[in-house]
Design a protein around this motif. Structure first.
Motif, short mmCIF file in Angstrom:
data_model
loop_
_atom_site.label_atom_id
_atom_site.label_comp_id
_atom_site.label_asym_id
_atom_site.label_seq_id
_atom_site.Cartn_x
_atom_site.Cartn_y
_atom_site.Cartn_z
N ALA B 27 12.04 62.99 11.49
CA ALA B 27 12.49 61.69 12.01
C ALA B 27 12.97 61.84 13.45
O ALA B 27 12.66 61.00 14.31
CB ALA B 27 13.58 61.10 11.12
N THR B 28 13.69 62.90 13.74
CA THR B 28 14.17 63.13 15.11
C THR B 28 13.00 63.24 16.08
O THR B 28 12.98 62.60 17.14
CB THR B 28 15.04 64.41 15.17
OG1 THR B 28 16.11 64.24 14.24
CG2 THR B 28 15.62 64.62 16.55
N LEU B 29 12.01 64.06 15.73
CA LEU B 29 10.82 64.19 16.59
C LEU B 29 10.14 62.84 16.77
O LEU B 29 9.79 62.43 17.88
CB LEU B 29 9.82 65.17 15.96
CG LEU B 29 10.12 66.66 16.13
CD1 LEU B 29 9.17 67.50 15.27
CD2 LEU B 29 9.97 67.07 17.60
N LEU B 30 9.95 62.14 15.65
CA LEU B 30 9.24 60.86 15.64
C LEU B 30 9.93 59.84 16.54
O LEU B 30 9.30 59.18 17.37
CB LEU B 30 9.21 60.37 14.18
CG LEU B 30 8.25 59.27 13.76
CD1 LEU B 30 6.82 59.65 14.07
CD2 LEU B 30 8.40 59.02 12.26
N PHE B 31 11.25 59.74 16.41
CA PHE B 31 11.99 58.73 17.19
C PHE B 31 12.15 59.16 18.65
O PHE B 31 12.19 58.33 19.53
CB PHE B 31 13.35 58.45 16.54
CG PHE B 31 13.25 57.52 15.36
CD1 PHE B 31 13.64 56.19 15.47
CD2 PHE B 31 12.72 57.94 14.15
CE1 PHE B 31 13.52 55.32 14.41
CE2 PHE B 31 12.59 57.08 13.07
CZ PHE B 31 13.00 55.77 13.20
N ASP B 32 12.28 60.48 18.90
CA ASP B 32 12.49 60.93 20.28
C ASP B 32 11.19 61.05 21.07
O ASP B 32 11.15 60.73 22.25
CB ASP B 32 13.19 62.30 20.30
CG ASP B 32 14.64 62.19 19.88
OD1 ASP B 32 15.11 61.06 19.66
OD2 ASP B 32 15.30 63.24 19.73
N GLU B 33 10.14 61.51 20.41
CA GLU B 33 8.93 61.85 21.18
C GLU B 33 7.66 61.18 20.66
O GLU B 33 6.59 61.39 21.22
CB GLU B 33 8.74 63.37 21.20
CG GLU B 33 9.91 64.12 21.80
CD GLU B 33 9.68 65.62 21.79
OE1 GLU B 33 8.58 66.04 22.16
OE2 GLU B 33 10.60 66.35 21.37
N VAL B 38 4.79 65.01 16.04
CA VAL B 38 4.97 65.48 14.66
C VAL B 38 3.78 66.37 14.24
O VAL B 38 2.77 65.91 13.76
CB VAL B 38 5.13 64.30 13.67
CG1 VAL B 38 5.28 64.81 12.25
CG2 VAL B 38 6.34 63.45 14.05
N THR B 39 3.95 67.68 14.49
CA THR B 39 2.98 68.67 14.02
C THR B 39 3.73 69.60 13.07
O THR B 39 4.95 69.70 13.14
CB THR B 39 2.41 69.50 15.18
OG1 THR B 39 3.51 70.22 15.79
CG2 THR B 39 1.77 68.61 16.24
N ARG B 104 14.34 52.47 18.10
CA ARG B 104 12.96 52.87 18.39
C ARG B 104 12.07 52.72 17.16
O ARG B 104 10.87 53.00 17.20
CB ARG B 104 12.92 54.31 18.88
CG ARG B 104 13.41 54.45 20.33
CD ARG B 104 12.58 55.48 21.09
NE ARG B 104 11.15 55.21 20.98
CZ ARG B 104 10.21 56.11 21.16
NH1 ARG B 104 10.51 57.33 21.45
NH2 ARG B 104 8.93 55.80 21.04
N ALA B 105 12.66 52.27 16.05
CA ALA B 105 11.89 52.16 14.80
C ALA B 105 10.65 51.28 14.97
O ALA B 105 9.58 51.59 14.45
CB ALA B 105 12.78 51.63 13.68
#
Lengths: 209, 209
Positions: B27-33, B38-39, B104-105
């Motif tokens: 979730a952190t990766l998804l929302f930040d970058e 997400v790999t 950012r959702a």
């Protein structure tokens, strides 16, 4: 060289004819090979137009693709005014659902909307060239029905567009449930039952919706 | 080596704890970058889990991203049953709109749905892990209201979900009009006016909707 020769042979073509030819060539690429195939190089080649012409008229290949999609669907998606808003919206919404499901149009517009999520320029083009002009036609139909007293005077036409065509886009983009004409009819019934004036509502209920 | 040492040092972690840690890191990766970050490599690194574990539990990074999005929004999007379907749906739909617009959702889910249009595996994952489970919760709420006699007995719960949450997704993905709490309220009013039983409709109209 030969291309220049060919163009000279045809003489100067009126702008409208060139435009139509470019949009037709773009639609063919879009429907046969998808959005990625729509480049100014390939469209120039397929339509016999110069890339300079394309750059002059369209800000990006995405804008061209969106307009070609609009042009290819404009006849199928026409509204006809018979005086009964339920009949008119139902007829158009059924045609819209058939277009999305029976042809490659559904895949094409899903791909356009999908790509627009990470391509702001395409998003702008899609909005200007496709979704806003299409929405305008639906709103005209709804406003006419409001003036006729079939819909409540405080009805929000944009919201109704979302609950009808937007709900279909939702099933196209997130295909968890079937998108078909029965669904279109059910959308029209629930939306208009919510938006109908008292008089028209009694009429709708009389129809056994 | 050092990674193995670190893991040994912590001892065996219960599966649920590992799962939670992986979903939080995703979730952190998804929302930040964004989705592209997400790999399995990056998630393994960020969560201190092995790629083998990730491969065992998730068929693809897309499936993991969809589940992480679900997990991160599950509390915010809870339904609460007060006995009044309009109040309950309105409260949840407002929370949904706030989530899509204040955080950012909205960008994240738009990117997931967008990418799913050309990635069948992500489309399947998104459906299984996000859209179908979320839809189920909304349908439960609608069915309860039907059993209570607030909605017509022949109401199509899936269609109502499309006309409420689907209409919001439509404004998120095709942002021609504002997506806000006033819009959520207007959607609820028109949808429930269409779907209400005669008794509940009189009650709704009495509320001055």
């Amino acid at each position: 060289m030969s291309e220049t020769g060919a163009r000279r042979g045809r003489g100067r073509r009126p702008a409208e004819e060139v435009r139509t030819r470019v949009l037709a060539a773009t639609a063919t690429l879009l429907f046969d090979e998808g959005l990625r195939s729509v480049t100014f190089d390939r469209v120039a080649h397929a339509s016999g137009s110069s890339k300079t012409t394309l750059y002059k008229w369209w800000p990006s290949p995405g804008a061209l693709a969106a307009e070609a999609y609009f042009a290819s669907s404009v006849q199928t998606l026409e509204f006809h005014d018979t005086g009964d808003v339920r009949h008119d919206i139902r007829t158009q919404l059924r045609a819209f659902v058939r277009l999305l499901t029976d042809s490659r149009a559904g895949t094409v517009i899903a791909e356009l909307i999908g790509a627009a999520q990470t391509d702001p320029e395409l998003a702008r083009a899609l909005s200007t060239t496709y979704t806003l002009p299409r929405r305008r036609l639906a709103i005209d139909c709804i406003e006419l029905a409001r003036e006729r007293g079939q819909l409540r005077h405080d009805v929000d036409a944009d919201l109704l567009v979302d609950q009808l065509w937007g709900a279909c886009y939702n099933r196209l983009l997130i295909p968890d449930n079937p998108l078909n004409e029965a669904y279109a009819d059910a959308l029209v019934d629930n939306t208009l039952r919510g938006a109908a004036s008292e008089t028209y509502r009694q009429e709708l209920d009389g129809h056994g919706a």
